[in-house]
Enzyme design. Sequence first.
Site, PDB file in Angstrom:
ATOM      1  N   SER A   1      47.601  34.823  51.462  1.00 56.23           N
ATOM      2  CA  SER A   1      47.625  33.355  51.432  1.00 56.23           C
ATOM      3  C   SER A   1      48.607  32.757  52.435  1.00 56.23           C
ATOM      4  CB  SER A   1      47.936  32.863  50.020  1.00 56.23           C
ATOM      5  OG  SER A   1      46.859  33.172  49.182  1.00 56.23           O
TER       6      SER A   1
ATOM      7  N   THR B   1      48.418  33.179  41.232  1.00 53.21           N
ATOM      8  CA  THR B   1      47.485  34.294  41.209  1.00 53.21           C
ATOM      9  C   THR B   1      47.824  35.252  40.070  1.00 53.21           C
ATOM     10  OG1 THR B   1      46.346  35.908  42.594  1.00 53.21           O
ATOM     11  CG2 THR B   1      48.693  35.620  43.051  1.00 53.21           C
TER      12      THR B   1
ATOM     13  N   LYS C   1      47.102  32.804  35.842  1.00 49.32           N
ATOM     14  CA  LYS C   1      46.246  31.615  35.943  1.00 49.32           C
ATOM     15  C   LYS C   1      46.022  30.894  34.608  1.00 49.32           C
ATOM     16  CE  LYS C   1      44.084  33.176  40.113  1.00 49.32           C
ATOM     17  NZ  LYS C   1      42.925  33.423  40.917  1.00 49.32           N
TER      18      LYS C   1
ATOM     19  N   ASP D   1      39.169  28.351  42.805  1.00 49.65           N
ATOM     20  CA  ASP D   1      38.545  29.679  42.933  1.00 49.65           C
ATOM     21  C   ASP D   1      37.022  29.596  42.839  1.00 49.65           C
ATOM     22  OD1 ASP D   1      40.753  31.280  43.322  1.00 49.65           O
ATOM     23  OD2 ASP D   1      41.031  31.736  41.189  1.00 49.65           O
TER      24      ASP D   1
ATOM     25  N   GLY E   1      34.465  41.727  34.578  1.00 51.96           N
ATOM     26  CA  GLY E   1      35.836  41.248  34.385  1.00 51.96           C
ATOM     27  C   GLY E   1      35.887  40.023  33.502  1.00 51.96           C
TER      28      GLY E   1
HETATM   29  N1  LIG Z   1      39.440  36.500  46.886  1.00 52.26           N
HETATM   30  C1  LIG Z   1      40.087  35.590  46.171  1.00 52.26           C
HETATM   31  O1  LIG Z   1      40.274  34.442  46.596  1.00 52.26           O
HETATM   32  C2  LIG Z   1      40.558  35.947  44.784  1.00 52.26           C
HETATM   33  C3  LIG Z   1      40.870  34.913  43.897  1.00 52.26           C
HETATM   34  C4  LIG Z   1      41.261  35.259  42.616  1.00 52.26           C
HETATM   35  C5  LIG Z   1      41.388  36.585  42.244  1.00 52.26           C
HETATM   36  N2  LIG Z   1      41.097  37.565  43.125  1.00 52.26           N
HETATM   37  C6  LIG Z   1      41.159  38.979  42.725  1.00 52.26           C
HETATM   38  O2  LIG Z   1      40.461  39.110  41.496  1.00 52.26           O
HETATM   39  C7  LIG Z   1      41.013  40.190  40.732  1.00 52.26           C
HETATM   40  C8  LIG Z   1      41.246  39.786  39.279  1.00 52.26           C
HETATM   41  O3  LIG Z   1      42.287  38.820  39.202  1.00 52.26           O
HETATM   42  P1  LIG Z   1      42.655  38.108  37.790  1.00 52.26           P
HETATM   43  O4  LIG Z   1      43.571  36.990  38.127  1.00 52.26           O
HETATM   44  O5  LIG Z   1      41.425  37.828  37.011  1.00 52.26           O
HETATM   45  O6  LIG Z   1      43.447  39.276  37.037  1.00 52.26           O
HETATM   46  P2  LIG Z   1      43.707  39.391  35.448  1.00 52.26           P
HETATM   47  O7  LIG Z   1      43.722  38.053  34.825  1.00 52.26           O
HETATM   48  O8  LIG Z   1      44.886  40.280  35.305  1.00 52.26           O
HETATM   49  O9  LIG Z   1      42.390  40.169  34.885  1.00 52.26           O
HETATM   50  C9  LIG Z   1      42.149  41.496  35.248  1.00 52.26           C
HETATM   51  C10 LIG Z   1      40.739  41.897  34.836  1.00 52.26           C
HETATM   52  O10 LIG Z   1      40.437  43.176  35.412  1.00 52.26           O
HETATM   53  C11 LIG Z   1      40.088  44.104  34.374  1.00 52.26           C
HETATM   54  N3  LIG Z   1      40.566  45.434  34.798  1.00 52.26           N
HETATM   55  C12 LIG Z   1      41.798  45.768  35.233  1.00 52.26           C
HETATM   56  N4  LIG Z   1      41.833  47.064  35.611  1.00 52.26           N
HETATM   57  C13 LIG Z   1      40.582  47.556  35.404  1.00 52.26           C
HETATM   58  C14 LIG Z   1      39.975  48.831  35.607  1.00 52.26           C
HETATM   59  N5  LIG Z   1      40.662  49.879  36.097  1.00 52.26           N
HETATM   60  N6  LIG Z   1      38.663  48.972  35.297  1.00 52.26           N
HETATM   61  C15 LIG Z   1      37.946  47.929  34.818  1.00 52.26           C
HETATM   62  N7  LIG Z   1      38.473  46.704  34.601  1.00 52.26           N
HETATM   63  C16 LIG Z   1      39.772  46.511  34.895  1.00 52.26           C
HETATM   64  C17 LIG Z   1      40.752  43.565  33.130  1.00 52.26           C
HETATM   65  O11 LIG Z   1      40.076  44.083  31.996  1.00 52.26           O
HETATM   66  P3  LIG Z   1      40.716  44.049  30.518  1.00 52.26           P
HETATM   67  O12 LIG Z   1      40.340  42.712  29.940  1.00 52.26           O
HETATM   68  O13 LIG Z   1      40.092  45.178  29.844  1.00 52.26           O
HETATM   69  O14 LIG Z   1      42.220  44.203  30.691  1.00 52.26           O
HETATM   70  C18 LIG Z   1      40.526  42.059  33.340  1.00 52.26           C
HETATM   71  O15 LIG Z   1      39.202  41.712  33.024  1.00 52.26           O
HETATM   72  C19 LIG Z   1      42.266  40.635  41.487  1.00 52.26           C
HETATM   73  O16 LIG Z   1      41.945  41.783  42.244  1.00 52.26           O
HETATM   74  C20 LIG Z   1      42.568  39.469  42.411  1.00 52.26           C
HETATM   75  O17 LIG Z   1      43.236  39.877  43.607  1.00 52.26           O
HETATM   76  C21 LIG Z   1      40.684  37.263  44.404  1.00 52.26           C
END
Ligand SMILES: NC(=O)c1ccc[n+]([C@@H]2O[C@H](COP(=O)([O-])OP(=O)(O)OC[C@H]3O[C@@H](n4cnc5c(N)ncnc54)[C@H](OP(=O)(O)O)[C@@H]3O)[C@@H](O)[C@H]2O)c1
Length: 272
Positions: free
Chosen positions: A16, A61, A65, A102, A126
Amino acid sequence: MKLFAVFGNPIKHSKSPIIHKLFAKQTGILQNYIKINVPINFFSKSIRNFFQNGGLGANITIPFKKEAYKICDILTSRAKYSGVVNTIKITSSKKILGDNTDGIGLLKDLKNLNFITTKSNILLLGAGGAAQGVIYSLIHFGCNITIVNRTYQHAKDIVRYFKNIKKINYLKIEDLSYHSINNINYDIIINATSSSMKKKIPNIPSSIIKPNIFCYDLFYNKGNTPFLKWCVEHGVKNVSDGTGMLIEQAAYSFYLWHGIIPNTKKIIRKYI
Ligand SMILES: NC(=O)c1ccc[n+]([C@@H]2O[C@H](COP(=O)([O-])OP(=O)(O)OC[C@H]3O[C@@H](n4cnc5c(N)ncnc54)[C@H](OP(=O)(O)O)[C@@H]3O)[C@@H](O)[C@H]2O)c1
């Protein structure tokens, strides 16, 4: 100089600051945009400190969130409907305004890539902040969404949150094989888990993969993410990581702070 930041944990990987630097250069705005690594239980305290010390706005992030949504005094309708916040700013009356860019950022990138139509049937992997944050925009566009998550209860919770919307449902991971046996086809698989960050892939059956499916990973990486490599190995031709989404969501954040929407195409070209 105007101060902005991205708050997260981990935050080292975040691109970012680079993107906001390019936006600032393009639009002639002087700003400093920094990364802040927040200890897990100190999110609201860190935000308060930031604003007290002259910060004007921030991106939020992983994994804050949903917490960011709770600390806002005012919400845009996008943030209100999604229940998660990835962009905040301090208003002239010292209130915290929360937005969610997002969903609209992802939708814009999927349209740029020609991955999506209003009839797309989406499998969303997810149930964290990012997954919840993109649902409203995708459904509003017309798509159907099925959520599958490692922890089944979290998928159920999200669907319960969007309780009045018919275009969203959830499945157990093991039921995905059953779906593929019954020829239920998805047009797009979106990996909104953080598995790629840990160099892992979500545990889904390869039988749901069809050659003409589009696969998208919200995570971004130099080269394909582990999930996208797995998709390609199983015959998928069209894959993309979340770089385009990152740039598009950042542009909408920039707009909230400065009232100017940067030219994202020029920036995306630098990355692809
Ligand atoms: N490109 C972009 O602009 C952008 C924007 C936002 C986010 N992202 C990316 O999106 C991803 C998720 O972010 P978030 O904010 O949603 O994180 P978060 O709130 O911590 O949620 C993580 C999610 O991933 C699941 N998970 C974690 N490890 C796993 C594994 N080994 N196998 C299967 N599921 C797994 C978790 O499942 P459980 O519920 O079982 O714990 C949960 O559903 C990150 O990689 C982030 O960098 C990218």
